[in-house]
Each structure stands twice: as structure tokens, then as C-alpha cells.
Write a protein that holds these residues in place. Structure first.
Motif, PDB file in Angstrom:
ATOM      1  N   THR A 171     -13.216  11.395   1.178  1.00  0.00           N
ATOM      2  CA  THR A 171     -12.055  11.292   2.064  1.00  0.00           C
ATOM      3  C   THR A 171     -12.235  12.185   3.304  1.00  0.00           C
ATOM      4  O   THR A 171     -11.779  11.840   4.399  1.00  0.00           O
ATOM      5  CB  THR A 171     -10.729  11.598   1.321  1.00  0.00           C
TER       6      THR A 171
ATOM      7  N   HIS B  54       0.831  -1.209   0.000  1.00  0.00           N
ATOM      8  CA  HIS B  54       0.000   0.000   0.000  1.00  0.00           C
ATOM      9  C   HIS B  54       0.865   1.257   0.000  1.00  0.00           C
ATOM     10  O   HIS B  54       1.825   1.351   0.754  1.00  0.00           O
ATOM     11  CB  HIS B  54      -0.880  -0.023   1.256  1.00  0.00           C
TER      12      HIS B  54
ATOM     13  N   ARG C 287     -18.926   1.479   4.404  1.00  0.00           N
ATOM     14  CA  ARG C 287     -18.671   1.894   3.028  1.00  0.00           C
ATOM     15  C   ARG C 287     -19.222   3.295   2.836  1.00  0.00           C
ATOM     16  O   ARG C 287     -20.411   3.513   3.018  1.00  0.00           O
ATOM     17  CB  ARG C 287     -19.306   0.924   2.040  1.00  0.00           C
TER      18      ARG C 287
ATOM     19  N   LYS D 177      -3.375   6.537   1.227  1.00  0.00           N
ATOM     20  CA  LYS D 177      -3.763   7.216   2.448  1.00  0.00           C
ATOM     21  C   LYS D 177      -3.437   6.393   3.707  1.00  0.00           C
ATOM     22  O   LYS D 177      -3.442   5.168   3.674  1.00  0.00           O
ATOM     23  CB  LYS D 177      -5.278   7.489   2.388  1.00  0.00           C
TER      24      LYS D 177
ATOM     25  N   THR E  71      -6.224   0.909  -0.711  1.00  0.00           N
ATOM     26  CA  THR E  71      -6.961   2.167  -0.573  1.00  0.00           C
ATOM     27  C   THR E  71      -8.435   1.948  -0.248  1.00  0.00           C
ATOM     28  O   THR E  71      -9.098   2.854   0.252  1.00  0.00           O
ATOM     29  CB  THR E  71      -6.905   2.966  -1.884  1.00  0.00           C
TER      30      THR E  71
ATOM     31  N   ARG F 266     -14.001   0.491   4.524  1.00  0.00           N
ATOM     32  CA  ARG F 266     -13.244   0.504   5.779  1.00  0.00           C
ATOM     33  C   ARG F 266     -13.801  -0.548   6.731  1.00  0.00           C
ATOM     34  O   ARG F 266     -14.976  -0.885   6.681  1.00  0.00           O
ATOM     35  CB  ARG F 266     -13.358   1.876   6.463  1.00  0.00           C
TER      36      ARG F 266
ATOM     37  N   TYR G 170      -5.542  -0.323   4.127  1.00  0.00           N
ATOM     38  CA  TYR G 170      -6.850  -0.575   4.747  1.00  0.00           C
ATOM     39  C   TYR G 170      -7.270  -2.001   4.404  1.00  0.00           C
ATOM     40  O   TYR G 170      -7.304  -2.386   3.244  1.00  0.00           O
ATOM     41  CB  TYR G 170      -7.881   0.437   4.237  1.00  0.00           C
TER      42      TYR G 170
ATOM     43  N   GLU H 187     -12.677   8.315  11.111  1.00  0.00           N
ATOM     44  CA  GLU H 187     -11.419   7.853  11.694  1.00  0.00           C
ATOM     45  C   GLU H 187     -11.115   8.568  13.009  1.00  0.00           C
ATOM     46  O   GLU H 187     -10.393   8.033  13.862  1.00  0.00           O
ATOM     47  CB  GLU H 187     -10.273   8.065  10.690  1.00  0.00           C
ATOM     48  N   ALA H 188     -11.684   9.757  13.180  1.00  0.00           N
ATOM     49  CA  ALA H 188     -11.487  10.468  14.446  1.00  0.00           C
ATOM     50  C   ALA H 188     -12.207   9.760  15.593  1.00  0.00           C
ATOM     51  O   ALA H 188     -11.863   9.929  16.759  1.00  0.00           O
ATOM     52  CB  ALA H 188     -11.974  11.912  14.314  1.00  0.00           C
TER      53      ALA H 188
ATOM     54  N   ARG I 166      -4.678   9.062  13.109  1.00  0.00           N
ATOM     55  CA  ARG I 166      -4.286   8.739  14.489  1.00  0.00           C
ATOM     56  C   ARG I 166      -3.387   7.525  14.551  1.00  0.00           C
ATOM     57  O   ARG I 166      -2.248   7.598  14.982  1.00  0.00           O
ATOM     58  CB  ARG I 166      -5.527   8.515  15.353  1.00  0.00           C
TER      59      ARG I 166
ATOM     60  N   ASP J 218     -14.377  10.189   5.550  1.00  0.00           N
ATOM     61  CA  ASP J 218     -13.523   9.133   6.087  1.00  0.00           C
ATOM     62  C   ASP J 218     -12.730   9.649   7.295  1.00  0.00           C
ATOM     63  O   ASP J 218     -12.630   8.977   8.322  1.00  0.00           O
ATOM     64  CB  ASP J 218     -12.585   8.660   4.970  1.00  0.00           C
ATOM     65  N   ASP J 219     -12.179  10.861   7.176  1.00  0.00           N
ATOM     66  CA  ASP J 219     -11.417  11.457   8.284  1.00  0.00           C
ATOM     67  C   ASP J 219     -12.292  11.618   9.532  1.00  0.00           C
ATOM     68  O   ASP J 219     -11.830  11.392  10.652  1.00  0.00           O
ATOM     69  CB  ASP J 219     -10.864  12.832   7.881  1.00  0.00           C
TER      70      ASP J 219
ATOM     71  N   THR K 137      -1.556   5.370  -5.257  1.00  0.00           N
ATOM     72  CA  THR K 137      -2.174   6.312  -4.331  1.00  0.00           C
ATOM     73  C   THR K 137      -3.574   6.639  -4.838  1.00  0.00           C
ATOM     74  O   THR K 137      -3.892   6.419  -6.007  1.00  0.00           O
ATOM     75  CB  THR K 137      -1.375   7.625  -4.235  1.00  0.00           C
ATOM     76  N   GLU K 138      -4.386   7.184  -3.927  1.00  0.00           N
ATOM     77  CA  GLU K 138      -5.742   7.572  -4.314  1.00  0.00           C
ATOM     78  C   GLU K 138      -5.711   8.570  -5.457  1.00  0.00           C
ATOM     79  O   GLU K 138      -6.516   8.487  -6.385  1.00  0.00           O
ATOM     80  CB  GLU K 138      -6.483   8.159  -3.116  1.00  0.00           C
TER      81      GLU K 138
END
Ligand SMILES: [Zn+2]
Ligand SMILES: [Zn+2]
Lengths: 174, 353
Positions: free
Chosen positions: B144, A120, B126, A123, B174, B34, B164, B151-152, A127, B147-148, B233-234
Motif C-alpha cells: 500500500t 467499495h 500490479r 482504500k 480494493t 490498478r 479501483y 498514486e502521487a 489526490r 501504491d501511494d 476494507t483491506e
């Protein structure tokens, strides 16, 4: 889920065949599988369960030879969810995220075939991915350092070296 | 009480907008897969475990104050009727597998329907963003950022080497699938489509025809998406798709120009006939409707048909699907009845346009 062939009995055989990254799913009951002489519906020519499975297992045997099981004590089973490698080969799905760890490098030929790559580069989670982000930044700085040295820009190079050292310390501390 | 607003109208709010190249690219979609750490993928999850996934993910929009992105409505799949599920699938707000085989499956849909967040599909999470026209980059930016926000709040299953981690090996890395829906009638008419599509598949992209009730591709609609998710990469994935789609747009435009130069009368006649049939027919099966709608859409693009707009054509594409027809007229229908109601709906819509 009902059998996609007879629509009456529950589907007990589930297959996914991956051709050029495209997933084809089959859900049939055992009776239909037997009656159809192992022919699965849904494909133009039809193909047997046997060839389907061996097709999936190809990514393991390809380029390795039959004696490959002798070496590499890679785990046959994911300790977390219990899925075995051969189950994974049949279903085409992992049972949990630890499967990736337990099946390890054995997955490389599969990823190579589906994606042409095994690692990979995209991204990273903000965290939990701090370490890999740090590592990537260090790699970038090292590359820049090389260029500076080649161009004989030693002052900048020295600064970069300090920066890299600090980041490496930070990474070791994590 | 499940929220049914999303199954009443055919045209999502986001679809009303116009955007660049929306004559050839109908819509752009980005999906990110994810999973949560320490819980088995939905394939092996117990009812209790999938419930836990749901209870961790569903409150995130509230907690993260996703108001700036939109108001989100939660729908549990177990709470709604089969017909409503079908309509959500026809509107591309959920996947067929979330509708039919998920355990504790749910979807969070933004008010304008441009974002839908599926829970307990093949992966735990998803995130999907749908934009009108050719806006695959914009769709990625939105996805994205969502997604952030997730993820927080939660810990994703992520590996330094593989990225992932997903249930299916075709999504790992990705977890990104970007796709555009293209309307390519001139490339089909001039028989260049197969050559172009096979070229596309050689640069790591996949092409799918859009299928109706039968198995034949209808309406000259094609979905182009990335196949590779690992080792790029994305941005590379999005750029690659973007540049190939730009080239296909160019080919389609050239084919349209050539068609109009070489056989203007034949094309105009075909388009007007289709417009006539859609305006007056009493019975229309899905295949014929798809083809005629494609002709009229081309007619609008070429300035041959005045009256109906592109958003109306988008609306008709959804409204003439089996689930939506039955929802709209409020009863079950066999396929002959559907053909009658489909014709009626198209007639009435075009008369108003
Ligand atoms: Zn059966
Ligand atoms: Zn596992």
C-alpha cells in the motif's frame, strides 16, 4: 495465442468462466470448438459453449425474468471502448474503466454473486479521492453526533454539528 | 541490455530471512491491481496505448525516489529469452500471463526480489510484495505504501461506488489479492485436509494446490487467498485471511503432534527414507521430488533431519522446476533428462548442506 486444444491454429474463442470467484480461462480455435462438439477442454466433465455462455449470462437473468429488457434504458455498449454488454458477458473482462459507468446498475447482480457486495468501502486515492474521503468523514461525524445527543452531551454535539457544516460546505465547494 | 541477475539464482534474497511460523507458512504475498484513467485496459489497448502506459508507469520509482524501498531493475518482457521468462514465473516474480501474452509487458523488480511491479498485465499496474513466512500484514503495508507513491504520480481509474476499477470483475474494489503458501503434510497424512479446505472456502477464501508438471498437487503445498475484493476494507480482508491461516497452523501443529505420538516410528522411517532417496537417487521426476522434499522439510521441522536448513529446502523447490534446471545447466532438456539433472542437483545441494 495458439489454440490450447490443437496447438496449431490461433485461438479465436476466448472464454472465462467464473466459479466462486475462481477464473477458468479457455482459448481455442473455431475448428476445435466445432470438432469437439462444442466441448471445451480443461474441465473434468467438460461442458458446452452454450452452457458456458448461459452460465455467464446467468448473473444478468437471475431473479429478473426474461422480460427485463423492456425497462431500464441501460446502455448496451460502452461509448468509450465500444465493448457491448454481451461481449463483456462472453469474455468476462471489461474493456476500459468507463465500461463500469455505461453498464451501470446492471452489474449489481454480478458483483453480488462474486463478492456478496456491490459497493467499495476500502482504500481511496489520496489526490483524486478527496471527495469520497470527505463524505466518509462526514458520515463518521454524524454517527458520533447521534451518540452524543443520545448521551445528552450537548456541548460536544454542538461542536460536532459545526464541524459537519464546515465539511459539507467544503464538499459543496469542490 | 536486459538485467538477468534475477534468473541466475534460485533463492531470492528475501527468502533467506526467517520469520514467524515459517515452518508451516512458507511465504506471504499481496498483490494490488490498478489502472490508469482514460486508457483502455490491456485487453483492448493498441500497441501505442500500451506503450503509453509503460512510459507513464516505468519511471515512477525513479521520480518518487523509491530508494528506501530498494533499487529497482526494469525488465521488458520482449527483451528476454523464453527460458528467462520461465524462471521468473517459477520464482513467482511475474505471472504466466505477463510472460506469455502481454503487449509491452514489463516488470520492475526490487534488488532483494521482495517487490515486483508488473506493467501491462491484465491490468495496467500490479504491485506485488512477497515475504517469507507468515507476514501477510507486513506485505500489505509495503504494497500500500508503494501504491501511494504511484498514486502521487498518475491518475488511477477509481469510482466512488465501485472503488479501483479493474479489467476482471473479480478484482474490482480494493484490487487486493492476499495469499499465503502453506506446507500441510500432517493434515494430508491424517486425511483431514479436505474437510479443512472446504471449511476455508466457505469463509470467502480460495484454496489452490500447487501444481507441478502434471496436474496433481505436489509437495503438500497449498495457497490460501481471499476471494472477495469488493465491499470489505483491506484490513478486513487481511484480518480474515490472517485469522483463518492461524487456525490452519494450529490444526497442522496438532496433527503433527498426534502423528508423532501415535506413529513416531512410521513417520521417522518415512522421512529418513525420503532423505536417503534425495541424497542418492539418480533419477527423480517432479512429483516424487515434490513429495520427498515435503517429507524432508517436515523432518527438519520435527528435528528428525539435521543438516539442510529451511532456506535450502525453499531453494530446492525453485531449483527443481523445469525452467530453472535448464537455465542452470545451460541447455534444453526433455523430461527424462530433466529427471536426471533434477536428481543430480538435489544430491549435490544436500551433500553441501
Ligand atoms: Zn484448435
Ligand atoms: Zn469500455
Amino acid at each position: 495465442m495458439l489454440c490450447q486444444e490443437c496447438g496449431k491454429r490461433p485461438a479465436t474463442l476466448h472464454f472465462t468462466k467464473i466459479v466462486n470467484g475462481e477464473k477458468n480461462e479457455f482459448h481455442i480455435c473455431e475448428t476445435c470448438a466445432r470438432e469437439k462438439g462444442e466441448m471445451l477442454p480443461g474441465t473434468s466433465g467438460g461442458f458446452s459453449i452454450h452452457s458456458l455462455l448461459s452460465g455467464l449470462l446467468d448473473f444478468e437473468t437471475a431473479g429478473k425474468g426474461a422480460a427485463s429488457s423492456v425497462k431500464a434504458p441501460q446502455s448496451q455498449r460502452c461509448e468509450e471502448c465500444g465493448m457491448t454488454y454481451s461481449q463483456f458477458s462472453k469474455i468476462g473482462r471489461f474493456g476500459c474503466s468507463s465500461c463500469y459507468k455505461y453498464f451501470g446498475d446492471r452489474l449489481d447482480p454480478l458483483f453480488k454473486r462474486v463478492h456478496g457486495n456491490t459497493v467499495h468501502v476500502g482504500k481511496v486515492p489520496k489526490r483524486s479521492g478527496g471527495r469520497i474521503q470527505l463524505k466518509r468523514r462526514i458520515d463518521d461525524l454524524k454517527l458520533e453526533l447521534q451518540q452524543r445527543i443520545q448521551q445528552e452531551e450537548f456541548e460536544e454535539a454542538a461542536q460536532l454539528r459545526d464541524q459537519i457544516r464546515n465539511l459539507e460546505k467544503e464538499m459543496a465547494g469542490q | 541490455m536486459p538485467n538477468l541477475r534475477f534468473t541466475e539464482k534460485a533463492l531470492s534474497e528475501w527468502m533467506r530471512g526467517t520469520a514467524n511460523d515459517s515452518d508451516i507458512v512458507i511465504s506471504s504475498r499481496v498483490r494490488i491491481a490498478r489502472n490508469l484513467q482514460h486508457l483502455p485496459f490491456p485487453l483492448l489497448a493498441t500497441r501505442q496505448q500500451s506503450e503509453e502506459v509503460l512510459s507513464r508507469l516505468a519511471p515512477v520509482p525513479e521520480k518518487q525516489n523509491m530508494k528506501s524501498i530498494g533499487t529497482f531493475y526494469a525488465i521488458k518482457l520482449d527483451d528476454i529469452e523464453p527460458l528467462d521468462k520461465k524462471v521468473l514465473v517459477e520464482k513467482h516474480l511475474i505471472s504466466p500471463s505477463l510472460a506469455s501474452e502481454s503487449q509491452n509487458g514489463a516488470v520492475l523488480i526490487s534488488e532483494d526480489e521482495s517487490v515486483s511491479i508488473m506493467i501491462n498485465e491484465e491490468d495496467h499496474l500490479r504491485i506485488q510484495c512477497l515475504y517469507p513466512g507468515f507476514q501477510v500484514r507486513e506485505a500489505w503495508e509495503k504494497a500500500t505504501s508503494i501504491d501511494d507513491l504511484f498514486e502521487a504520480e498518475v491518475d488511477y481509474a477509481f469510482d466512488d461506488k465501485r472503488g479501483y476499477l479493474t479489467s476482471c470483475p473479480t478484482n474490482v474494489g480494493t484490487g487486493l489479492r492476499a495469499s499465503v503458501m502453506m506446507h500441510l503434510p500432517a493434515l494430508v497424512m491424517t486425511q483431514q485436509i479436505n474437510r479443512i479446505l472446504s471449511a476455508v472456502s466457505q469463509v470467502g477464501l480460495t484454496v489452490r494446490g500447487i501444481y507441478g508438471e502434471g496436474s496433481e498437487a505436489i509437495g503438500n503445498l497449498f495457497q490460501i487467498s481471499n476471494q472477495i475484493t469488493l465491499g470489505q476494507t483491506e484490513n478486513e480482508i487481511i484480518d480474515n485471511l490472517h485469522s483463518v491461516v492461524l487456525q490452519i497452523i494450529e490444526h497442522e501443529k496438532n496433527a503433527r503432534t498426534r502423528l508423532m505420538n501415535d506413529s513416531r516410528l512410521r513417520i521417522t522411517d518415512r522421512i529418513k527414507r525420503s532423505y536417503g532417496i534425495l541424497s542418492f537417487a539418480e533419477v527423480l521426476d517432479s512429483k516424487e521430488a515434490g513429495q520427498r522434499l515435503s517429507d524432508v522439510r517436515l523432518g527438519i521441522d520435527l528435528g528428525i533431519v539435521q543438516g539442510p536448513s529451511i532456506p535450502v529446502m525453499n531453494e530446492l523447490n525453485v531449483m527443481t522446476q523445469p525452467g530453472f534446471l535448464q537455465k542452470k545447466y545451460g541447455h534444453d532438456m526433455n523430461s527424462e533428462e530433466r529427471d536426471i539433472y533434477r536428481a543430480r542437483l538435489i544430491r549435490e545441494t544436500l551433500a553441501k548442506a
